[in-house]
Design a protein around this motif. Structure first.
Motif, PDB file in Angstrom:
ATOM      1  N   ALA A  28      -2.986   9.453  -3.838  1.00 34.98           N
ATOM      2  CA  ALA A  28      -3.743   8.197  -3.698  1.00 34.98           C
ATOM      3  C   ALA A  28      -5.025   8.185  -4.543  1.00 34.98           C
ATOM      4  CB  ALA A  28      -4.081   7.957  -2.224  1.00 34.98           C
ATOM      5  N   TYR A  29      -5.643   9.350  -4.705  1.00 35.16           N
ATOM      6  CA  TYR A  29      -6.958   9.383  -5.387  1.00 35.16           C
ATOM      7  C   TYR A  29      -6.857   9.894  -6.818  1.00 35.16           C
ATOM      8  CZ  TYR A  29      -8.494   8.415  -0.733  1.00 35.16           C
ATOM      9  OH  TYR A  29      -8.657   7.803   0.485  1.00 35.16           O
TER      10      TYR A  29
ATOM     11  N   ARG B 270      -2.801  -4.703  -1.606  1.00 32.26           N
ATOM     12  CA  ARG B 270      -1.845  -3.901  -0.846  1.00 32.26           C
ATOM     13  C   ARG B 270      -0.632  -3.532  -1.704  1.00 32.26           C
ATOM     14  NH1 ARG B 270      -3.510  -1.210   1.108  1.00 32.26           N
ATOM     15  NH2 ARG B 270      -2.449  -0.662   3.015  1.00 32.26           N
TER      16      ARG B 270
ATOM     17  N   SER C 134      -4.851   0.779  -4.563  1.00 33.41           N
ATOM     18  CA  SER C 134      -5.939   0.478  -3.628  1.00 33.41           C
ATOM     19  C   SER C 134      -7.270   1.075  -4.072  1.00 33.41           C
ATOM     20  CB  SER C 134      -5.607   1.034  -2.243  1.00 33.41           C
ATOM     21  OG  SER C 134      -4.571   0.296  -1.669  1.00 33.41           O
ATOM     22  N   LYS C 135      -7.264   2.291  -4.545  1.00 36.06           N
ATOM     23  CA  LYS C 135      -8.523   2.972  -4.838  1.00 36.06           C
ATOM     24  C   LYS C 135      -9.008   2.651  -6.256  1.00 36.06           C
ATOM     25  CE  LYS C 135      -7.484   4.840  -0.946  1.00 36.06           C
ATOM     26  NZ  LYS C 135      -8.138   4.474   0.292  1.00 36.06           N
TER      27      LYS C 135
ATOM     28  N   LEU D  81       4.507   6.031   3.124  1.00 39.56           N
ATOM     29  CA  LEU D  81       4.373   7.217   3.982  1.00 39.56           C
ATOM     30  C   LEU D  81       5.061   6.969   5.331  1.00 39.56           C
ATOM     31  CD1 LEU D  81       0.613   8.330   3.494  1.00 39.56           C
ATOM     32  CD2 LEU D  81       2.551   8.704   1.991  1.00 39.56           C
TER      33      LEU D  81
ATOM     34  N   GLY E 119       0.865  -1.181   0.000  1.00 38.39           N
ATOM     35  CA  GLY E 119       0.000   0.000   0.000  1.00 38.39           C
ATOM     36  C   GLY E 119       0.900   1.227   0.000  1.00 38.39           C
ATOM     37  N   SER E 120       0.320   2.385  -0.345  1.00 36.84           N
ATOM     38  CA  SER E 120       1.164   3.587  -0.268  1.00 36.84           C
ATOM     39  C   SER E 120       1.381   3.969   1.195  1.00 36.84           C
ATOM     40  CB  SER E 120       0.535   4.731  -1.047  1.00 36.84           C
ATOM     41  OG  SER E 120      -0.802   4.938  -0.660  1.00 36.84           O
ATOM     42  N   GLN E 121       0.534   3.435   2.081  1.00 37.75           N
ATOM     43  CA  GLN E 121       0.681   3.724   3.511  1.00 37.75           C
ATOM     44  C   GLN E 121       2.077   3.350   4.007  1.00 37.75           C
ATOM     45  OE1 GLN E 121      -1.732   5.264   5.272  1.00 37.75           O
ATOM     46  NE2 GLN E 121      -0.314   5.356   6.978  1.00 37.75           N
TER      47      GLN E 121
ATOM     48  N   TYR F  33       3.801  17.890   3.289  1.00 39.90           N
ATOM     49  CA  TYR F  33       2.957  16.767   2.876  1.00 39.90           C
ATOM     50  C   TYR F  33       1.661  17.305   2.286  1.00 39.90           C
ATOM     51  CZ  TYR F  33      -0.385  12.894   3.366  1.00 39.90           C
ATOM     52  OH  TYR F  33      -1.338  11.931   3.130  1.00 39.90           O
TER      53      TYR F  33
ATOM     54  N   ASP G 274       1.077  12.993  -2.023  1.00 40.46           N
ATOM     55  CA  ASP G 274       0.268  11.789  -1.846  1.00 40.46           C
ATOM     56  C   ASP G 274      -0.858  11.863  -2.878  1.00 40.46           C
ATOM     57  OD1 ASP G 274      -1.540   9.857  -1.063  1.00 40.46           O
ATOM     58  OD2 ASP G 274      -1.339  10.258   1.082  1.00 40.46           O
TER      59      ASP G 274
ATOM     60  N   VAL H 142      -1.884  16.085  -0.046  1.00 38.91           N
ATOM     61  CA  VAL H 142      -2.712  15.152  -0.823  1.00 38.91           C
ATOM     62  C   VAL H 142      -3.241  15.999  -1.983  1.00 38.91           C
ATOM     63  CG1 VAL H 142      -4.617  13.510  -0.783  1.00 38.91           C
ATOM     64  CG2 VAL H 142      -3.322  13.958   1.304  1.00 38.91           C
TER      65      VAL H 142
ATOM     66  N   TYR I 169      -5.083  14.048   5.766  1.00 38.90           N
ATOM     67  CA  TYR I 169      -5.259  12.598   5.946  1.00 38.90           C
ATOM     68  C   TYR I 169      -4.883  12.211   7.370  1.00 38.90           C
ATOM     69  CZ  TYR I 169      -4.235   7.607   5.046  1.00 38.90           C
ATOM     70  OH  TYR I 169      -4.178   6.238   5.076  1.00 38.90           O
TER      71      TYR I 169
ATOM     72  N   THR J  27      -1.055   4.483  -5.483  1.00 37.76           N
ATOM     73  CA  THR J  27      -1.530   3.203  -4.988  1.00 37.76           C
ATOM     74  C   THR J  27      -2.523   2.570  -5.967  1.00 37.76           C
ATOM     75  OG1 THR J  27      -2.701   2.154  -3.152  1.00 37.76           O
ATOM     76  CG2 THR J  27      -3.370   4.390  -3.664  1.00 37.76           C
TER      77      THR J  27
ATOM     78  N   ASN K  58      -8.280  13.419   0.840  1.00 40.23           N
ATOM     79  CA  ASN K  58      -8.917  12.795   1.984  1.00 40.23           C
ATOM     80  C   ASN K  58      -8.542  13.674   3.173  1.00 40.23           C
ATOM     81  OD1 ASN K  58      -9.672  11.232   4.123  1.00 40.23           O
ATOM     82  ND2 ASN K  58      -8.338   9.491   3.675  1.00 40.23           N
TER      83      ASN K  58
HETATM   84  N1  PMP Z   1      -3.095   8.332   1.331  1.00 42.17           N
HETATM   85  C1  PMP Z   1      -4.372   8.682   1.490  1.00 42.17           C
HETATM   86  C2  PMP Z   1      -4.732  10.123   1.355  1.00 42.17           C
HETATM   87  C3  PMP Z   1      -5.349   7.719   1.785  1.00 42.17           C
HETATM   88  O1  PMP Z   1      -6.617   8.100   1.954  1.00 42.17           O
HETATM   89  C4  PMP Z   1      -4.949   6.370   1.917  1.00 42.17           C
HETATM   90  C5  PMP Z   1      -5.952   5.284   2.258  1.00 42.17           C
HETATM   91  N2  PMP Z   1      -7.000   5.621   3.002  1.00 42.17           N
HETATM   92  C6  PMP Z   1      -3.607   6.062   1.748  1.00 42.17           C
HETATM   93  C7  PMP Z   1      -2.705   7.060   1.446  1.00 42.17           C
HETATM   94  C8  PMP Z   1      -3.071   4.671   1.898  1.00 42.17           C
HETATM   95  O2  PMP Z   1      -3.717   3.738   1.147  1.00 42.17           O
HETATM   96  P1  PMP Z   1      -3.059   2.349   0.695  1.00 42.17           P
HETATM   97  O3  PMP Z   1      -2.060   1.976   1.736  1.00 42.17           O
HETATM   98  O4  PMP Z   1      -4.188   1.413   0.626  1.00 42.17           O
HETATM   99  O5  PMP Z   1      -2.396   2.619  -0.608  1.00 42.17           O
END
Ligand code: PMP
Length: 436
Positions: free
Chosen positions: A239-240, A278, A270-271, A128, A123-125, A198, A237, A200, A149, A268, A205
């Motif tokens: 992510a979206y 992951r 993920s979305k 981070l 995941g990108s988490q 940082y 970031d 987004v 976030y 990521t 988010n």
């Molecule tokens: N950055 C942001 C802004 C997010 O909202 C999320 C997931 N909620 C993530 C990173 C991490 O997501 P993931 O690890 O699933 O890539």
């Protein structure tokens, strides 16, 4: 038997508690864990809180096809079932370069990066968290546009970083406010403690706000200008990024840094695809590649090799783009359902309740009158979850010091349009009740 088990698990009376690290203490009371628990304890609640993606569009068939291809030839299958490298699969990283070139509307040659600048993460988490770990000593400073976030705020707290917020508006972080903040820190002689900005950058988010196109280059230029004795890393970031429904196509902050030495781009699958794999990635300035790999080596020496190759197959086969198109069409309908429900349910409260209309992502940010608090301990939260059976994310979690208490994040990710309409109706009842 139960008693015996309990006895085995309880520490002996004479056994002292472990001596926890400072970092353990800083990581306590995470909002994300509390929120997940709330969801589990209230299964009959409609969740406008969950950051989960839509269930119906999760790519079951595509995953099945890709899985079958990976396992088709036992020789290659064994390769994918083996450990990979810490930085991640070459196959996926090569696909990602092509994919990024498309997103940036340029050619692979023009993009000008090689695969060694890409690190695949869980995941990108994970990226981070690793970046926070390799950059911050306790007391170092991270600049953010608030609200932001909240899970990353937890990560920053966990490494003892100080968070300083910079004012933003409907076009994202304000360039003049950022400049004023950096200048003030310089005058105070503490610019050396600023390690990161940082942001987004797309459909944030929690707010749904994107950084305006005309602010992007000035932001990168400012961070570069104030990187004098050391580099202030700009962590973008994104992510979206791929969940865009309308509005302008925006260049990444990363693309405004022509030498790619200042900005980390975190993305990521993920979305846009499936969080269960992951799989996320970072495009890193050369100076950060080895520190990130070294840290990741200590953590897991590589994310799931098999999952990375599954995503590589999906990209290679050209299945990904059609899927993202479908996902966006679906989210657009759900976003519109939420916006229509808000307009209808709050038509008599137009002076009191307002929200931001996002062009993408999964969230709508709602503000209620200042006299109403939205937090976990508020009357509104209790009434919404216990009586009306609807859940939201209290906005104060998205500020480092809970600075504002009258906002909330609403997600249209999980519920279908009917569920969204019902959820908003219940929320409106809760707000009306608390305003009385
Ligand atoms: N950055 C942001 C802004 C997010 O909202 C999320 C997931 N909620 C993530 C990173 C991490 O997501 P993931 O690890 O699933 O890539």
């Amino acid at each position: 038997m139960g008693t015996a088990d309990n006895e085995t698990l309880s520490p002996a009376p004479s056994s002292p508690a472990p001596s926890f690290s400072q970092r353990r203490e800083w990581s306590q009371d995470q909002a994300i864990s509390y929120l997940m628990a709330q969801g589990i304890e209230n299964p009959d609640c409609l969740s406008l809180a969950a950051g989960f993606v839509d269930f119906e569009t999760l790519p079951v068939e595509l995953s099945r096809k890709a899985y079958a291809e990976l396992l088709d030839d036992p020789q290659t299958a064994r390769k994918y079932l083996q450990y990979g490298t810490t930085a991640g699969s070459d196959r996926l990283r090569d696909q990602l370069i092509k994919h990024l070139a498309k997103l940036e509307e340029t050619t692979v040659e023009e993009l000008g990066i090689d695969r060694n600048q890409l690190v695949l993460t869980t995941g990108s988490q994970q990226l981070l968290a690793i970046l926070a770990d390799v950059l911050f000593d306790p007391g170092d400073i991270c600049l953010v546009a608030a609200p932001t976030y909240f899970v990353f705020l937890g990560v920053l707290a966990g490494v003892g970083a100080e968070v300083i917020t910079v004012e933003g508006d409907e076009g994202g972080i304000k360039v003049d406010a950022l400049e004023a903040q950096l200048e003030q820190l310089k005058q105070e002689g503490i610019l050396s403690r600023v390690k990161m900005l940082y942001l987004v950058s797309y459909y944030e988010n929690p707010t749904g706000v994107s950084v305006d196109a005309d602010r992007r280059q000035p932001i990168v230029d400012l961070v570069t200008k104030y990187s004098t004795d050391h580099q202030i890393v700009l962590l973008e970031d994104a992510a979206y990024r791929e969940l865009r429904y309308d509005g302008p196509k925006l260049p990444s902050l990363w693309s405004c840094d022509p030498t790619h030495s200042q900005v980390v781009l975190a993305q990521t699958f993920s979305k846009s695809f499936a969080p269960g794999f992951r799989t996320g990635f970072g495009v890193l300035p050369k100076s950060l590649v080895q520190p990130v790999i070294d840290r990741k080596g200590n953590e897991d020496f590589g994310s799931s090799h098999f999952n990375q190759n599954l995503i590589a197959t999906v990209l290679e086969r050209g299945w990904y783009e059609d899927h993202v198109f479908e996902v966006c069409e679906n989210y657009q309908k759900k976003r519109d359902a939420m916006l229509a429900a808000l307009a209808e349910e709050f038509s008599d409260l137009q002076q009191e309740v307002s929200w931001f209309v996002p062009h993408g992502g999964l969230y709508v940010w709602l503000s209620v009158p200042e006299k109403l608090e939205t937090g976990f301990n508020s009357e509104l939260f209790a009434y919404a979850t216990n009586v009306e059976k609807v859940m939201y994310v209290p906005g104060q979690l998205c500020y480092p010091h809970a600075e504002r208490k009258n906002q909330m994040r609403l997600s249209f990710g999980v519920l279908n349009p009917d569920g969204i309409r019902l959820g908003i109706a219940r929320l409106a009842n809760s707000i009306r009740h608390s305003l009385k």
